[in-house]
Enzyme design. Structure first.
Site, PDB file in Angstrom:
ATOM      1  N   SER A 226      -3.629  -0.094  -5.611  1.00 32.31           N
ATOM      2  CA  SER A 226      -3.173  -1.080  -4.629  1.00 32.31           C
ATOM      3  C   SER A 226      -4.073  -1.060  -3.409  1.00 32.31           C
ATOM      4  O   SER A 226      -4.522   0.004  -2.978  1.00 32.31           O
ATOM      5  CB  SER A 226      -1.730  -0.764  -4.215  1.00 32.31           C
ATOM      6  OG  SER A 226      -1.241  -1.706  -3.298  1.00 32.31           O
ATOM      7  N   GLY A 227      -4.324  -2.236  -2.819  1.00 32.06           N
ATOM      8  CA  GLY A 227      -5.250  -2.351  -1.701  1.00 32.06           C
ATOM      9  C   GLY A 227      -4.755  -1.745  -0.403  1.00 32.06           C
ATOM     10  O   GLY A 227      -5.524  -1.110   0.327  1.00 32.06           O
ATOM     11  N   HIS A 228      -3.485  -1.919  -0.099  1.00 28.86           N
ATOM     12  CA  HIS A 228      -3.024  -1.549   1.243  1.00 28.86           C
ATOM     13  C   HIS A 228      -2.854  -0.047   1.436  1.00 28.86           C
ATOM     14  O   HIS A 228      -2.563   0.406   2.542  1.00 28.86           O
ATOM     15  CB  HIS A 228      -1.735  -2.297   1.599  1.00 28.86           C
ATOM     16  CG  HIS A 228      -0.506  -1.786   0.904  1.00 28.86           C
ATOM     17  ND1 HIS A 228       0.453  -1.056   1.557  1.00 28.86           N
ATOM     18  CD2 HIS A 228      -0.077  -1.921  -0.358  1.00 28.86           C
ATOM     19  CE1 HIS A 228       1.430  -0.766   0.714  1.00 28.86           C
ATOM     20  NE2 HIS A 228       1.131  -1.283  -0.458  1.00 28.86           N
TER      21      HIS A 228
ATOM     22  N   ASN B 288       4.007  10.293  -4.406  1.00 30.05           N
ATOM     23  CA  ASN B 288       3.971   9.641  -3.099  1.00 30.05           C
ATOM     24  C   ASN B 288       4.787  10.359  -2.027  1.00 30.05           C
ATOM     25  O   ASN B 288       4.553  10.160  -0.834  1.00 30.05           O
ATOM     26  CB  ASN B 288       4.466   8.193  -3.212  1.00 30.05           C
ATOM     27  CG  ASN B 288       5.854   8.092  -3.807  1.00 30.05           C
ATOM     28  OD1 ASN B 288       6.105   8.580  -4.910  1.00 30.05           O
ATOM     29  ND2 ASN B 288       6.767   7.456  -3.095  1.00 30.05           N
TER      30      ASN B 288
ATOM     31  N   THR C 148      -4.548 -19.182  -9.506  1.00 30.96           N
ATOM     32  CA  THR C 148      -5.789 -19.192  -8.734  1.00 30.96           C
ATOM     33  C   THR C 148      -5.942 -17.885  -7.961  1.00 30.96           C
ATOM     34  O   THR C 148      -5.022 -17.434  -7.288  1.00 30.96           O
ATOM     35  CB  THR C 148      -5.799 -20.379  -7.753  1.00 30.96           C
ATOM     36  OG1 THR C 148      -5.660 -21.590  -8.501  1.00 30.96           O
ATOM     37  CG2 THR C 148      -7.101 -20.426  -6.970  1.00 30.96           C
TER      38      THR C 148
ATOM     39  N   GLY D 295       0.564  -2.700  -6.737  1.00 29.05           N
ATOM     40  CA  GLY D 295       0.832  -1.658  -7.715  1.00 29.05           C
ATOM     41  C   GLY D 295       2.082  -1.931  -8.532  1.00 29.05           C
ATOM     42  O   GLY D 295       2.123  -1.647  -9.730  1.00 29.05           O
TER      43      GLY D 295
ATOM     44  N   GLN E 109      -1.427   6.280  -5.041  1.00 28.04           N
ATOM     45  CA  GLN E 109      -1.593   7.322  -4.025  1.00 28.04           C
ATOM     46  C   GLN E 109      -2.812   8.200  -4.282  1.00 28.04           C
ATOM     47  O   GLN E 109      -3.138   9.059  -3.451  1.00 28.04           O
ATOM     48  CB  GLN E 109      -0.345   8.207  -3.967  1.00 28.04           C
ATOM     49  CG  GLN E 109       0.923   7.486  -3.555  1.00 28.04           C
ATOM     50  CD  GLN E 109       0.907   7.038  -2.099  1.00 28.04           C
ATOM     51  OE1 GLN E 109       0.133   7.530  -1.288  1.00 28.04           O
ATOM     52  NE2 GLN E 109       1.769   6.090  -1.770  1.00 28.04           N
TER      53      GLN E 109
ATOM     54  N   CYS F 241       9.308   2.257  -0.097  1.00 32.04           N
ATOM     55  CA  CYS F 241       9.799   1.277  -1.055  1.00 32.04           C
ATOM     56  C   CYS F 241      11.281   1.452  -1.354  1.00 32.04           C
ATOM     57  O   CYS F 241      11.901   0.602  -1.976  1.00 32.04           O
ATOM     58  CB  CYS F 241       8.986   1.358  -2.344  1.00 32.04           C
ATOM     59  SG  CYS F 241       7.263   0.863  -2.113  1.00 32.04           S
TER      60      CYS F 241
END
Length: 376
Positions: free
Chosen positions: A195-197, A149, A233, A69, A177, A317
């Site tokens: 974001s994935g996590h 968040n 890549t 993110g 979020q 964060c």
């Protein structure tokens, strides 16, 4: 173990882990290669792009994969600011944004941009009158998160985007979020960061929605991957894992999460006096922020940790930085209210039965430290 720090990160879903292992083992080719292994890897990326697009109510062509993110936020904020500087030098955001947005905006201030941070009220609701008054011909971008968040407050993003578009201003929302917690289709933004996590996907993966026809210069030029938007890549196992995490979102609703949050909130209200609920009643089901007056949030956090109950005192964060929560400060909370704040954040894996354990341990911890006079 009872994990209630899901706004910081989530446990990777077993289905995601299994798929990533399979992709890393079998489809390890470079997606840009012309041979069979390259095509197989590219097919994994193509499928994941469709899955992320479906979760956002977008088309696959509007999705660009990246690392997180924060990267998405910086790509939009710096890219739009520089590419539209001929039009103006004003950026509008809110006072309660994630550090990824606030720091990117602060950097632009050093380059001569004007950054307006719209205030919020005591329930983390944005001042819409002030916001609409700040939209002018010098404004090139608005960046406001979808779900806060720290408190779970849901911002009126659709209305804000409409107001910005009426004056031909681009609109970005950090929906890290929000994905999987509230519907994002038709939200009206030109750019959406995810974001994935945060959705039981892998760390180090993210995606950026760029509305078709909207110009955005790349943050990473080079080999031209991701339609020249993000060279390098591709992280094929991570991208596949992000896609799988988005697919899994289709199989659940937020009703269970909401019931767990409500159960904990009602239990706290019944068993623990002298609290301040910092999350609005109509906030996202994933977050509950409460101040326990007469305690220190950090002390409660470590006391609960001894029983393998994991919570937070704010944004991970900025957890290693000194100072109080900028979100709670912007809401007008007193220093004592901020110091006693705990954030509980939920996932699909949490249960009501777990909350009974949390209530027992939390009540004991609060009573103990209030008796000891731990609050100075």
């Amino acid at each position: 173990m009872i994990y209630l720090d899901n706004s910081s990160t989530t446990r990777q879903a077993d289905e995601v882990t299994a798929l990533m292992s399979e992709v890393a083992r079998e489809d390890f080719g470079n997606p840009s290669s012309l041979h069979r292994l390259g095509l197989s890897a590219q097919n994994r990326v193509t499928l994941a792009r469709k899955q992320v697009a479906k979760a956002l109510g977008a088309t696959p062509e509007e999705i660009c994969f990246n690392s997180c993110g924060t990267e998405g936020d910086s790509t939009v904020i710096s890219g739009v600011a520089e590419s539209r500087r001929h039009r103006g030098n004003k950026i509008i955001t809110s006072a309660v944004e994630h550090p990824a947005v606030l720091e990117a905006c602060a950097r632009l201030e050093h380059k001569g941009f004007e950054v307006v941070r719209i205030p919020v009220d005591g329930e983390c609701r944005i001042d819409m009158e002030r916001y609409e008054a700040e939209l002018d011909e010098r404004t090139v971008l608005v960046s406001v998160m979808t779900v806060n968040n720290e408190t779970g407050a849901v911002m009126p993003v659709r209305r804000m985007a409409e107001a910005a578009h009426a004056k031909k201003i681009l609109f970005h929302t950090d929906a890290v979020q929000a994905l999987g917690k509230i519907p994002l289709a038709g939200i009206g933004a030109d750019f959406i960061t995810v974001s994935g996590h945060k959705i039981h996907g892998p760390k180090g993966t993210g995606a950026l929605y760029i509305r078709k026809g909207t110009h955005l210069p790349p943050l990473l030029p080079g080999g031209g991957q991701e339609k020249n938007m993000r060279s390098g890549t591709e992280n094929v196992p991570g991208i596949a894992g992000l896609g799988e995490a988005c697919r899994l979102l289709e199989q659940e609703s937020t009703e269970k999460m909401a019931s767990v949050r409500t159960y904990l909130l009602e239990g706290i209200r019944e068993q623990i006096p002298d609290i301040r609920v910092n999350s609005p009643e109509d906030g996202a089901a994933s977050v509950l922020n409460i101040s326990f007056l007469g305690t220190r949030g950090e002390v409660l956090l470590h006391t609960l940790e001894e029983d393998e109950i994991y919570v937070s005192t704010g944004s991970a964060c900025s957890s290693n930085k000194k100072g109080r929560s900028h979100v709670l400060s912007a809401m007008g909370l007193s220093p004592k209210e901020i110091e006693g704040a705990i954030r509980f954040s939920f996932s699909r894996y949490n249960t009501v039965e777990e909350m009974d354990v949390v209530l027992g341990r939390l009540t004991a911890a609060v009573n103990r430290f209030r008796r000891l006079g731990s609050f100075r």
